[in-house]
Design an enzyme around this catalytic site. Structure first.
Site, PDB file in Angstrom:
ATOM      1  CD  GLU A 133       5.233  20.174  -3.544  1.00 26.50           C
ATOM      2  OE1 GLU A 133       4.711  21.166  -4.076  1.00 26.50           O
ATOM      3  OE2 GLU A 133       6.147  20.270  -2.698  1.00 26.50           O
ATOM      4  N   GLY A 141      11.217  19.579   1.118  1.00 29.07           N
ATOM      5  CA  GLY A 141      10.517  20.767   1.612  1.00 29.07           C
ATOM      6  C   GLY A 141       9.287  20.439   2.432  1.00 29.07           C
ATOM      7  NE  ARG A 142       6.070  16.259  -1.271  1.00 27.55           N
ATOM      8  CZ  ARG A 142       6.958  16.398  -2.247  1.00 27.55           C
ATOM      9  NH1 ARG A 142       7.524  17.569  -2.490  1.00 27.55           N
ATOM     10  NH2 ARG A 142       7.306  15.373  -2.995  1.00 27.55           N
ATOM     11  CE  LYS A 178       9.802  26.561  -8.295  1.00 28.35           C
ATOM     12  NZ  LYS A 178      10.838  25.831  -7.554  1.00 28.35           N
ATOM     13  CE  LYS A 211      16.309  20.440   0.325  1.00 34.70           C
ATOM     14  NZ  LYS A 211      15.545  19.227   0.002  1.00 34.70           N
ATOM     15  CD  GLU A 235       6.697  32.306  -5.112  1.00 39.87           C
ATOM     16  OE1 GLU A 235       7.870  31.852  -5.075  1.00 39.87           O
ATOM     17  OE2 GLU A 235       5.782  31.784  -5.771  1.00 39.87           O
ATOM     18  CG  HIS A 295     -23.034  25.335  10.575  1.00 41.10           C
ATOM     19  ND1 HIS A 295     -24.346  25.567  10.919  1.00 41.10           N
ATOM     20  CD2 HIS A 295     -22.488  24.675  11.627  1.00 41.10           C
ATOM     21  CE1 HIS A 295     -24.569  25.099  12.141  1.00 41.10           C
ATOM     22  NE2 HIS A 295     -23.466  24.546  12.594  1.00 41.10           N
TER      23      HIS A 295
END
Lengths: 545, 545
Positions: free
Chosen positions: B356, B269-270, B503, B214, B220, B387
């Site tokens: 978030e 973002g999400r 950050k 964005k 990263e 399992h």
């Protein structure tokens, strides 16, 4: 020897009282008042470093937890495990996965095993390993081929749960160590998508299928195995091997038992990654020497676990800190956060080991517990998780203790280390370092939306690099951590009756589906109206109206 | 309009009182006493069926929850969202991801948007979509190629968090719909392993890299983007495109802004998977028509969400049941269990969206909450989870509400439906059907280890098949469910200040690493002794001794 219940132990009450004091204390305060805290609440070993100074404990807490462990006879319970006593009482079985990485019998000493059958079986570990060695060497060298003489390039490991999650974690962690041109795929889910998507690009003549099932009756695995047999069609002996304890069933399926790799009923599914369940596919994928190093790493951790005193015993400390968080602080969900893409599936494996082992409601003697047992575990690799669920860990209303795992060296050196640039691994590790402090100490802000209360506990585990040895060591750490909690609580961490009812009801539905396939009749007799509606919709092929 | 706090609403107190009654009731009892329960506590729509009769509620609960929603002004809050009001108050932004799948402005009506800038931007949705359409068609048809005229066969989407998890869930869900020979890989983690392992087998001349950020500053992503640029080396214009809101930064990075696909600050973002963030890579991977169907499915859910009354509104009911479980029953962790390998990453995306959005400790006005907000969400695809961690869900001491998701038709028909054999999908669905009943009703046994107490709540969601439309619909269901909870609690589900401190501290460590790279000096000034020891170990390249 009768032992008081966990929450009747005298040290339990002392810790409970003391925890009230610590609940009011902030980690900032604890750090400020004690410059030696980092040193005191950490453990140094040649292969890993644990710093738990950001847990909401002090030295006194740890001493009290040590007393609790003593009172709960932790030492003798571990001893009972390593000497092959049948500590899985509900199933009348020994618990000897430590023997799997101890073929010379140094830690699990055969002479100490009372039961003659178990003792003999422990001796077979070496034999199976040497079978894996010769078999994997024949495949990798191309001496043993698929039909039409093609070398094997693809291993498809069919298994679910304990026959899947541990081996998958190890395989993902060790991709840089793979044999040239060798692929390893796992097919676990009975959803046909798993089988199709994992096999559709493979040349079946170059593919070896490993059917992994302790009992060779696991519904999902046998369904996938049957589909795999229909895919391979001919020369089954060249393309199928089995990892199982059930030779007759392996034979009945059509796999030559010469191509069967055994294990034993004292290896629980979720504790079986270091048996042939994991070591066979990994030896084929990574080469036998690398697979052996996984066992060496696990054995190193076993020895550390069995021989180290409480205050320097990493799996025991990890477990006792979990108990502190669960039973004294009330934090019942834990996040496992490896700062490593390779270790990205350790959370899923740990979910299995922890939640299947310790998601129990009765003590070994069958009386209901009146305290919390196993925690929920979840996680994704860092830094990915930071851009996802960490918001809740930093500013949510639940406190989630975190385990950070970091490595000094990267698997792939990428990027430049200059005055202007950090490497990928340096960038990754800035986050590993930053997050623990951000959680512990928080940050005051006049803007309440930007205020971080801190006092959120974590442990940091630092290792040299992600290689077969350390991947094995982390596997054993995970196993022992879960087992210790079970010993302390007095539950059976080695059975899993909680999965049975689903199987029974599943079989009932399977019967109804077979009836439908045969006759077209939708039989909802005995089902509640909700389930009847769901089954009818499914078989009719349309949503309820 | 000032509204009372969530836990001061009069219906809150009524529900609280009533929940005490229901806490003592067993689901067996509720089912036995009411043969119409399944019918009453379910919602039928043409595309999905929700059965929540195994939640520990009755019709009266639902009526009270409806009253609570009214009291909390849920309707006007949803209206405020769809009319572009700046409901993300802390960032002074509208929240208009519904506009992304509504290019004709049928639900998000431009004339209703007050702010002129936002109104104009909403009009740009169509433009960006048509850019995606033409671009994806040029790539897929081979009209637009990589350097040396090679057709593009590989899409590498570089992004993290919101720029990764939603698109990954959609891509994994829709593998059978992929264009022939087209690969889509996601590089998220800054760990070099992610970049290397996702790209090392690709021919760079056939690869298109999409940088998704964005702000075009995400550490990263920019690190991976730089590494990608060094890999591709020349003809950057043919091999790089950007999805971003920051044209200047895209240009400075060296990507022609003609190859930039925009979105807007009213897309969080999400909540961005249905913007170019997801739709560009998915249009390239699946073809534009399939990507459009994802939007259609999301839009169908949007319309259902905005227009359906409470009792037949699936995302609202899902959210209110979460609130019931969290705030009234005290169940703070939820499992999301898709019986579908394809949907296997929806839990990871949901973790992001829920944790978030709602992992918050203050109300919109900044005052601290005194009730629980967002829950922890975790899950793996069924049957794999059975399992693994289901033991704890069946017999553990924590109650974990479950959401089961199932599909009537498989993506890949595999296996035979005969009187003796079920198909893979039938086998899968026996489990989908069985688990909900096993949890709800349990099973008495004289052997306490085999006793299942039951009364463990779940919802079952049934859909026709996993295709672009339903994948989009589930995406929107996830988004609205989280938003509704935020509206009811009165928190801001659209900011994420909780990620900032990490950050800042990360940047501090980055500075120390740059200094080390330049001078070899390890600077631990201002760090606590624990962090100093960890940083020193990392930079020295050896574990602390």
């Amino acid at each position: 020897m009768p032992v008081a219940r966990f929450n009747q132990a005298s040290s339990f009450h002392q810790i409970k009282a003391y925890s009230q004091t610590l609940k009011g204390k902030h980690l900032s305060e604890m750090f400020a008042g004690d410059p030696k805290r980092g040193q005191a609440l950490s453990v140094r070993t040649p292969h890993l470093f644990l710093d738990y100074s950001r847990q909401r404990v002090d030295l006194k807490t740890m001493q009290m937890l040590e007393k609790l462990a003593d009172e709960r006879k932790l030492g003798s319970r571990i001893k009972a495990m390593t000497t092959g006593q049948k500590i899985n009482e509900t199933e009348d079985r020994a618990v000897l996965h430590l023997a799997l990485r101890d073929p010379e019998g140094k830690l699990v000493i055969p002479a100490q095993i009372e039961d003659a059958v178990v003792r003999a079986e422990a001796g077979e570990v070496k034999e199976v390993l040497s079978h894996i060695e010769s078999f994997s060497k024949e495949i990798i060298s191309g001496k043993r081929t698929g039909k039409n003489g093609k070398p094997i390039k693809n291993i498809v490991a069919v298994g679910i749960g304990g026959s899947y999650l541990g081996p998958e974690y190890l395989a993902n962690s060790l991709r840089p160590f793979a044999q040239d041109g060798m692929n390893l795929r796992f097919v676990a889910n009975v959803d046909g998508a798993d089988f199709v998507e994992k096999t559709q690009d493979l040349d079946l003549e170059e593919t070896l299928v490993i059917i992994v099932s302790k009992t060779f009756t696991t519904a999902e695995t046998m369904k996938n195995a049957t589909t795999a047999k229909e895919w391979i069609k001919t020369a089954i002996d060249r393309h199928f091997v089995a990892v199982s304890t059930a030779a007759e069933k392996v034979d009945a399926f059509g796999i030559n038992t010469e191509n069967m790799f055994g294990f034993w009923n004292w290896v629980g599914g979720r504790y079986s990654a270091s048996s042939a369940v994991g070591i066979l596919p990994l030896a084929l994928y990574l080469g036998f020497d690398n697979a052996k190093k996984i066992l060496d790493g696990a054995h190193w951790m076993d020895k550390h676990f069995v021989e180290s005193p409480f205050m320097s015993n990493i799996p025991i400390l990890s477990a006792m800190l979990d108990i502190w968080n669960i039973n004294f602080m009330g934090f019942k969900t834990r996040a496992l956060l490896p700062y490593s893409q390779g270790v990205g599936r350790l959370p899923a494996h740990t979910q299995q080991v922890e939640m299947e082992s310790n998601g129990k409601r009765v003590l070994m003697d069958g009386t209901p517990v009146d305290f919390d047992t196993g925690e929920v575990v979840f996680g994704e690799p860092g830094t990915n998780g930071q851009h996802s669920f960490y918001q809740l860990i930093h500013q949510g209303t639940q406190i989630i203790p975190c385990d950070f795992i970091g490595f000094i060296n990267p698997q792939y050196p990428l990027g430049k280390a200059t005055a202007k640039e950090v490497t990928h691994h340096q960038e990754l590790m800035t986050n590993f370092l930053a997050q623990a402090d951000a959680l512990a100490f928080g940050k005051k802000s006049d803007n309440p939306h930007k205020h971080f209360p801190g006092n959120r506990p974590s442990s940091s585990l630092l290792l040299k690099q992600l290689d077969p040895f350390t991947a094995g060591l982390l596997l054993a750490w995970t196993e022992h951590r879960a087992a210790v909690k079970g010993f302390i609580w007095g539950i059976n961490s080695f059975d899993q009756y909680g999965v049975e009812l689903g199987k029974i009801l599943g079989a009932d539905h399977r019967g109804r589906m077979l009836q439908f396939n045969d006759t077209g009749v939708i039989n909802v007799d005995g089902l509640n109206p909700s389930t009847a509606a769901l089954l009818t919709a499914f078989l009719k092929g349309g949503l309820p109206k």
